[in-house]
Design an enzyme around this catalytic site. Structure first.
Site, mmCIF file in Angstrom:
data_model
loop_
_atom_site.group_PDB
_atom_site.id
_atom_site.type_symbol
_atom_site.label_atom_id
_atom_site.label_comp_id
_atom_site.label_asym_id
_atom_site.label_seq_id
_atom_site.Cartn_x
_atom_site.Cartn_y
_atom_site.Cartn_z
ATOM 1 N N GLY A 151 0.840 -1.193 0.000
ATOM 2 C CA GLY A 151 0.000 0.000 0.000
ATOM 3 C C GLY A 151 0.871 1.236 0.000
ATOM 4 O O GLY A 151 2.064 1.172 0.314
ATOM 5 N N CYS A 187 5.245 -6.153 1.754
ATOM 6 C CA CYS A 187 5.595 -4.732 1.669
ATOM 7 C C CYS A 187 4.899 -3.940 2.789
ATOM 8 O O CYS A 187 5.172 -4.177 3.948
ATOM 9 C CB CYS A 187 5.268 -4.188 0.273
ATOM 10 S SG CYS A 187 6.037 -2.602 -0.027
ATOM 11 N N TYR A 188 3.968 -3.054 2.468
ATOM 12 C CA TYR A 188 3.259 -2.340 3.539
ATOM 13 C C TYR A 188 2.603 -3.349 4.486
ATOM 14 O O TYR A 188 2.519 -3.112 5.692
ATOM 15 C CB TYR A 188 2.186 -1.419 2.938
ATOM 16 C CG TYR A 188 1.454 -0.592 3.974
ATOM 17 C CD1 TYR A 188 1.956 0.626 4.391
ATOM 18 C CD2 TYR A 188 0.267 -1.051 4.557
ATOM 19 C CE1 TYR A 188 1.302 1.383 5.349
ATOM 20 C CE2 TYR A 188 -0.395 -0.304 5.515
ATOM 21 C CZ TYR A 188 0.127 0.917 5.914
ATOM 22 O OH TYR A 188 -0.520 1.658 6.866
ATOM 23 N N HIS A 230 7.830 -7.701 -3.392
ATOM 24 C CA HIS A 230 6.534 -8.119 -3.948
ATOM 25 C C HIS A 230 6.667 -9.461 -4.673
ATOM 26 O O HIS A 230 7.169 -9.499 -5.798
ATOM 27 C CB HIS A 230 6.016 -7.071 -4.938
ATOM 28 C CG HIS A 230 5.546 -5.816 -4.279
ATOM 29 N ND1 HIS A 230 4.241 -5.623 -3.896
ATOM 30 C CD2 HIS A 230 6.218 -4.705 -3.893
ATOM 31 C CE1 HIS A 230 4.126 -4.430 -3.324
ATOM 32 N NE2 HIS A 230 5.308 -3.857 -3.308
ATOM 33 N N GLU A 255 4.258 -11.111 -5.890
ATOM 34 C CA GLU A 255 3.155 -11.267 -6.851
ATOM 35 C C GLU A 255 3.487 -10.767 -8.255
ATOM 36 O O GLU A 255 2.780 -11.076 -9.198
ATOM 37 C CB GLU A 255 1.889 -10.579 -6.317
ATOM 38 C CG GLU A 255 1.927 -9.049 -6.242
ATOM 39 C CD GLU A 255 2.553 -8.511 -4.953
ATOM 40 O OE1 GLU A 255 3.427 -9.181 -4.376
ATOM 41 O OE2 GLU A 255 2.187 -7.396 -4.545
ATOM 42 N N ASP A 288 -17.287 -10.074 -21.461
ATOM 43 C CA ASP A 288 -17.645 -10.034 -20.038
ATOM 44 C C ASP A 288 -19.153 -10.073 -19.816
ATOM 45 O O ASP A 288 -19.663 -10.898 -19.062
ATOM 46 C CB ASP A 288 -17.073 -8.779 -19.372
ATOM 47 C CG ASP A 288 -15.610 -8.589 -19.695
ATOM 48 O OD1 ASP A 288 -14.981 -9.597 -20.090
ATOM 49 O OD2 ASP A 288 -15.109 -7.471 -19.568
ATOM 50 N N LYS A 297 -9.694 -11.148 -16.560
ATOM 51 C CA LYS A 297 -10.144 -11.386 -17.928
ATOM 52 C C LYS A 297 -9.944 -12.840 -18.377
ATOM 53 O O LYS A 297 -10.852 -13.455 -18.938
ATOM 54 C CB LYS A 297 -9.365 -10.461 -18.871
ATOM 55 C CG LYS A 297 -9.923 -10.405 -20.248
ATOM 56 C CD LYS A 297 -11.011 -9.381 -20.298
ATOM 57 C CE LYS A 297 -11.796 -9.448 -21.576
ATOM 58 N NZ LYS A 297 -12.852 -8.427 -21.558
#
Ligand code: XMP
Length: 535
Positions: A73, A100-101, A190, A192, A249, A391
């Site tokens: 964040g 992280c945060y 991170h 991710e 979608d 997606k």
């Protein structure tokens, strides 16, 4: 409904959680890449949900997570009034990973210390593994140096009781920390993002081995759970209206809902006159013809074009289109007796760029609207079955539901359509020119077998005329820009590296066949710093 109401994660909390048994709760502190954590966890076959930090405590009961991940964040833990991690997270008896945060929030909550760092670390960094921990099993070995991606100004300076450092970096003495007995872990980097090559394996190890999740979550399960949830929510009598945009979608959302409640669903297709060539007909054929789903097709193109007359500012265009969409939609849905629910094909990335975890608007890059941002006066209750999906997951779900491959594999198309591919004022003439150029370009891409290798490809009609010569005559016509990008989620993108022969051929065809265009250029901008669309 305001933007602040559209915080991701709200809907799923209301859900009867009779779906996947193993759930990971991701607590969002407002990082731009929180959604990637959810993605990586799901790639490991484990269902995950994201909640804003201030709703985390309330979510623990209904979600009953097997593990918790605290996201990064933008805030500073040591400043007052910044987002905190609730104590309940650490006493829930499940493994917690702070990123992280999230690491800093965990350290602050458990009695350690976080301070501003002298050297901020942004981008690639080297992590040195200094000790073993179950978090690293099968991923990192002691002594290993691994590439990771850092993005922090603050750093942990004192660990809470029970923790030890297991990894260090130049700027962070506590780049990876562990309290194995309580199964609490923190990472300053991170895992991710793709720039941390072993990050996905690390997250998979956390949710599968440390948290013990089985890893058998699949789209088939999601379908089953959502169908049951929608059926329960709507009941035997409720009527649902669903806006179709022509894209994947809303089509997938409609099919899913149709499976749940059959003809209690009516689709409304508002044709704003800003679609690509042949698109409106395809939608009508597919839904009315192929699926036999009740469909109202409203040709509102004149109304949209009138409202857009003389408007050249991109955000103004989006707002006008969004507002009109809602207006036309409301008019049509009011004609349907007893419509009680509104279904939208909103995806998670549609939401994330427009809101932050703090509930206030984050930096608005583009005000995305899918099938209309809804006004607060809207009486219909909202159903957004895809709002937690990415997606590619929606495409998988579409296949699962039997949507034809040609439809499932369609490139994303923005709600405001061609309006944001004609910088400056929009006219019928420009729309007609762009449609033709775009159709030729896509036809050539398909013929070359490149369509599925590209995330999005489209033509843009620039508000610039240049001089050319055709035959013996001087021409003074528009410039057409071609765009094609590769991407995994639309958040970042690279331009597609066509051969010059391909580009030359496509440009020749466009100039020869489309009256009004005498020059074609190719856009080689990545995102960032560019965006995918030109407006
Ligand atoms: P940008 O241009 O922001 O686009 O890099 C990222 C993705 O979002 C789509 N996009 C939109 N989709 N309404 C939408 O429904 C919008 O206003 C909008 N603007 C951009 C874009 O096509 C790409 O897939």
């Amino acid at each position: 409904m305001t933007e602040a109401d559209q915080i991701p994660g709200e809907d799923p909390l209301d859900a009867a959680h009779d779906g996947p048994q193993d759930r990971v709760l991701i607590i969002d502190f407002g990082s731009q890449v929180t959604q990637l954590i959810a993605r990586r966890v799901r790639e490991a076959g484990v269902y995950s949900e994201i909640v804003p930090y201030d709703k985390a405590e309330a979510a623990l009961g209904p979600v009953r997570p097997r593990a918790i991940i605290l996201s990064g964040g933008p805030a500073s833990v040591h400043e007052s009034g910044t987002p905190q991690a609730p104590q309940a997270v650490f006493t829930a008896g499940v493994p917690v990973l702070g990123i992280c945060y999230g690491e800093q929030a965990m350290v602050a909550a458990l009695g350690g210390q976080v301070e501003p760092a002298h050297d901020r670390e942004f981008g690639r960094a080297e992590l040195q593994i200094i000790d073993e921990t179950p978090l690293f099993d099968g991923v990192f070995e002691e002594g290993e140096r691994a590439q990771v991606w850092m993005s922090h100004g603050d750093r942990v300076t004192k660990l809470p009781p029970g923790f030890r450092a297991v990894g260090i970096s130049t700027g962070a003495p506590f780049a990876a920390i562990a309290d194995d007995s309580r199964q609490l872990y923190g990472l300053q980097f991170h895992p991710e993002v793709v720039h941390t090559p072993k990050g996905a394996a690390l997250l998979a190890n956390f949710v599968r081995e440390i948290a013990g999740c089985s890893g058998d979550w699949s789209m088939a399960q999601f379908r089953e759970a959502e169908v049951a949830r929608i059926a329960a929510q709507v009941g035997d009598e409720g009527r649902v209206v669903c806006g179709l945009s022509g894209g994947v979608d809303s089509a997938v959302a409609a099919l899913l809902i149709h499976e749940a409640i059959g003809d209690q669903l009516t689709c409304i297709f508002v044709d704003h006159g800003l679609l690509r060539q042949g698109e409106a007909r395809e939608v009508v054929d597919l839904f009315r013809g192929h699926y036999n789903i009740p469909l109202v097709h409203v040709d509102a193109s004149e109304r949209f074009l009138r409202a857009l007359d003389g408007i050249s500012d991109p955000e103004a265009k989006r707002k006008i289109i969004g507002r009109l969409f809602v207006e036309v939609f409301e008019e049509e849905s009011e004609k349907l007796e007893d419509a009680e629910f509104l279904a939208q094909g909103t995806l998670y990335p549609d939401v994330i760029e427009s809101v932050s975890a703090t509930g206030g608007p984050s930096v608005t890059i583009k005000s995305h609207h899918n099938v209309g941002g809804l006004p607060e006066t809207m009486k219909l209750k909202l159903i957004e079955p895809l709002r937690m999906l990415f997606k590619d997951e929606v495409r998988e779900l579409g296949r699962e539901l039997g949507l034809p491959e040609a439809f499932v594999g369609r490139h994303p198309f923005p709600g405001p359509g061609l309006a944001i591919r004609i910088p400056g004022e929009i006219t019928e003439e420009k729309l007609a020119i762009l449609r033709k150029a775009d159709a030729i370009y896509l036809e050539e891409i398909r013929k070359a077998g490149l369509y599925d290798k590209i995330w999005q490809a489209f033509a843009v009609l620039l508000p610039v005329r240049t001089v050319g010569v055709m035959g013996d005559a001087r021409t003074y016509d528009y410039v057409c820009a071609l765009r094609a990008v590769t991407s995994t989620d639309g958040m970042t993108a690279d331009y597609y590296d066509f051969s010059h022969a391909f580009l030359g051929h496509a440009a020749r065809r466009i100039i020869n066949e489309v009256r009004g265009i005498n020059r074609v250029v190719y856009d080689i901008t990545s995102k960032p710093p560019g965006t995918i669309e030109w407006e």
